[in-house]
Motif scaffolding. Structure first.
Motif, PDB file in Angstrom:
ATOM      1  N   ALA A  38       0.834  -1.207   0.000  1.00 44.75           N
ATOM      2  CA  ALA A  38       0.000   0.000   0.000  1.00 44.75           C
ATOM      3  C   ALA A  38       0.867   1.255   0.000  1.00 44.75           C
ATOM      4  N   GLY A  59      -6.531   4.735  -4.471  1.00 44.00           N
ATOM      5  CA  GLY A  59      -5.713   3.562  -4.164  1.00 44.00           C
ATOM      6  C   GLY A  59      -4.214   3.820  -4.190  1.00 44.00           C
ATOM      7  N   ALA A  60      -3.818   5.089  -4.307  1.00 43.63           N
ATOM      8  CA  ALA A  60      -2.379   5.421  -4.408  1.00 43.63           C
ATOM      9  C   ALA A  60      -1.626   5.170  -3.111  1.00 43.63           C
ATOM     10  N   GLY A  61      -2.354   5.152  -1.987  1.00 42.07           N
ATOM     11  CA  GLY A  61      -1.698   4.898  -0.694  1.00 42.07           C
ATOM     12  C   GLY A  61      -1.694   6.091   0.247  1.00 42.07           C
ATOM     13  N   LYS A  62      -2.444   7.125  -0.097  1.00 44.76           N
ATOM     14  CA  LYS A  62      -2.439   8.373   0.699  1.00 44.76           C
ATOM     15  C   LYS A  62      -2.940   8.138   2.129  1.00 44.76           C
ATOM     16  N   THR A  63      -4.113   7.500   2.243  1.00 46.21           N
ATOM     17  CA  THR A  63      -4.697   7.302   3.573  1.00 46.21           C
ATOM     18  C   THR A  63      -3.828   6.372   4.411  1.00 46.21           C
ATOM     19  N   THR A  64      -3.259   5.355   3.777  1.00 45.52           N
ATOM     20  CA  THR A  64      -2.366   4.450   4.512  1.00 45.52           C
ATOM     21  C   THR A  64      -1.168   5.240   5.038  1.00 45.52           C
ATOM     22  N   HIS A 230      -8.830  15.155  -2.289  1.00 43.95           N
ATOM     23  CA  HIS A 230      -9.119  14.886  -3.703  1.00 43.95           C
ATOM     24  C   HIS A 230      -9.482  16.152  -4.463  1.00 43.95           C
TER      25      HIS A 230
HETATM   26  P1  ATP Z   1      -8.416   6.713  -1.980  1.00 45.31           P
HETATM   27  O1  ATP Z   1      -8.027   8.005  -2.614  1.00 45.31           O
HETATM   28  O2  ATP Z   1      -9.278   5.892  -2.869  1.00 45.31           O
HETATM   29  O3  ATP Z   1      -8.933   6.864  -0.595  1.00 45.31           O
HETATM   30  P2  ATP Z   1      -5.723   6.103  -1.091  1.00 45.31           P
HETATM   31  O4  ATP Z   1      -4.741   6.767  -1.967  1.00 45.31           O
HETATM   32  O5  ATP Z   1      -6.011   6.714   0.203  1.00 45.31           O
HETATM   33  O6  ATP Z   1      -7.047   5.834  -1.901  1.00 45.31           O
HETATM   34  P3  ATP Z   1      -5.243   3.704   0.390  1.00 45.31           P
HETATM   35  O7  ATP Z   1      -6.615   3.700   0.986  1.00 45.31           O
HETATM   36  O8  ATP Z   1      -4.125   4.046   1.266  1.00 45.31           O
HETATM   37  O9  ATP Z   1      -5.194   4.606  -0.903  1.00 45.31           O
HETATM   38  O10 ATP Z   1      -5.006   2.260  -0.229  1.00 45.31           O
HETATM   39  C1  ATP Z   1      -3.795   1.885  -0.864  1.00 45.31           C
HETATM   40  C2  ATP Z   1      -3.885   0.400  -1.261  1.00 45.31           C
HETATM   41  O11 ATP Z   1      -3.856  -0.398  -0.077  1.00 45.31           O
HETATM   42  C3  ATP Z   1      -5.163   0.045  -1.982  1.00 45.31           C
HETATM   43  O12 ATP Z   1      -4.868  -0.946  -2.943  1.00 45.31           O
HETATM   44  C4  ATP Z   1      -6.036  -0.526  -0.876  1.00 45.31           C
HETATM   45  O13 ATP Z   1      -6.973  -1.444  -1.394  1.00 45.31           O
HETATM   46  C5  ATP Z   1      -5.019  -1.191   0.024  1.00 45.31           C
HETATM   47  N1  ATP Z   1      -5.422  -1.171   1.426  1.00 45.31           N
HETATM   48  C6  ATP Z   1      -5.621  -0.074   2.196  1.00 45.31           C
HETATM   49  N2  ATP Z   1      -5.951  -0.412   3.446  1.00 45.31           N
HETATM   50  C7  ATP Z   1      -5.974  -1.774   3.468  1.00 45.31           C
HETATM   51  C8  ATP Z   1      -6.264  -2.755   4.482  1.00 45.31           C
HETATM   52  N3  ATP Z   1      -6.579  -2.382   5.719  1.00 45.31           N
HETATM   53  N4  ATP Z   1      -6.180  -4.041   4.136  1.00 45.31           N
HETATM   54  C9  ATP Z   1      -5.842  -4.430   2.895  1.00 45.31           C
HETATM   55  N5  ATP Z   1      -5.566  -3.562   1.891  1.00 45.31           N
HETATM   56  C10 ATP Z   1      -5.634  -2.262   2.171  1.00 45.31           C
END
Ligand code: ATP
Length: 275
Positions: A38, A59-64, A230
């Motif tokens: 992620a 899905g770029a990984g920002k929230t993670t 966003h």
């Molecule tokens: P968005 O803009 O759609 O919110 P994002 O940039 O915040 O997306 P994340 O939510 O960090 O992206 O997710 C990054 C990747 O990690 C994605 O492929 C997501 O499906 C995966 N992912 C995030 N959290 C989990 C989790 N708890 N378990 C499994 N996979 C996860």
């Protein structure tokens, strides 16, 4: 970029001065969920006085990444440094106590309380964590209460909610609720304010107002802001620097105008996020 702020203006954790370099330094941060990377080897700084936008397609990984910095996730690898200290893996409440504070959507707003009462309550929740200070010799509870009320009023005014100060939260518009959420986070006296999609659900006029208020905050009530968002109009208008993520990695980092015209960023957004 604005200048470094006096510690008295930016919350309790500000005393002691900021070391050279970033107030927040993210180094080689990674997080895997099973086989999914992620976040992969992300590094960037948030400097004193800066608003940094963290963007990227779905899905770029920002929230993670945001959850790793605020202690909601433990990294698989890498480091988070705050004011020169390694804070990697600390619990969210420890991060908040140090000055890395995130806002939450709706969850901690008490709908039947007024705007002012909500912000005062936020202060008391923060004060409870440092109860000993209330009992320092010569420090009277009355003074503490006055300080809390003054601080709450200042936050409400800075957030542009002065006209709504005595209105119950259930009567607020979506835009006003978003402002109140940030006001509650400010009650914890952040050094760095962490915002995850704070403009979600706002119309363009509300988002514009929100952005103007964010710019006012930086330099008055917080030292720096990290913004995951966003709404590109908002990100580009408030950020000093933008970090673009794509497939868990850092794609580009730079000034908003530079990032917006970067072919790699355009390609990433046109190509979409998750496969
Ligand atoms: P968005 O803009 O759609 O919110 P994002 O940039 O915040 O997306 P994340 O939510 O960090 O992206 O997710 C990054 C990747 O990690 C994605 O492929 C997501 O499906 C995966 N992912 C995030 N959290 C989990 C989790 N708890 N378990 C499994 N996979 C996860």
């Amino acid at each position: 970029m604005s200048a470094v702020l006096p510690a008295t203006e930016i919350g309790a954790a500000g005393a002691g001065g900021t070391p050279a370099g970033g107030v927040l330094q993210v180094r080689g941060l990674s997080k895997s969920f099973g086989g999914i990377h992620a976040v992969k080897d992300i590094s960037f700084d948030v400097n004193p006085g800066e608003i940094v936008g963290l963007i990227g397609p779905n899905g770029a990984g920002k929230t993670t990444c945001f959850n790793l910095i605020t202690g909601f996730y433990t990294p698989s690898a890498g480091q988070v440094q705050f004011r020169g200290n390694d804070v990697t893996g600390k619990a969210p409440y420890e991060m908040a106590r140090l000055g890395i504070v995130r806002s939450f959507q709706k969850t901690n707003i008490l709908k039947s309380l007024t705007v002012f009462e909500n912000v005062v309550t936020g202060h008391y929740m923060q004060a409870r964590q440092s109860l000993w200070r209330t009992f320092f010799p010569g420090r009277r509870v009355r003074d503490t209460e006055r300080e809390i009320r003054d601080s709450a009023e200042r936050i409400v005014h800075t957030m542009g909610l002065a006209q709504r100060i005595d209105v119950p939260a259930y009567m607020l518009s979506c835009g006003e609720l978003r402002l109140l959420e940030v006001a509650l986070a400010l009650s914890a006296k952040p050094q760095i304010l962490m915002l995850d999609e704070p403009a979600a659900g706002l119309n363009s006029e509300e988002a514009k107002t929100f952005g103007e208020i964010l710019k006012k905050l930086r330099g008055r009530l917080v030292q720096s802001i990290l913004l995951v968002e966003h709404n590109m109009g908002l990100v580009m208008s408030v950020s000093d620097r933008v970090v673009v993520m794509h497939f868990g990695q850092k794609l580009v980092e730079g000034a908003p105008a530079q990032v917006q015209s970067d072919p790699r960023v355009i390609e990433a957004y046109l190509g979409g996020g998750k496969h």
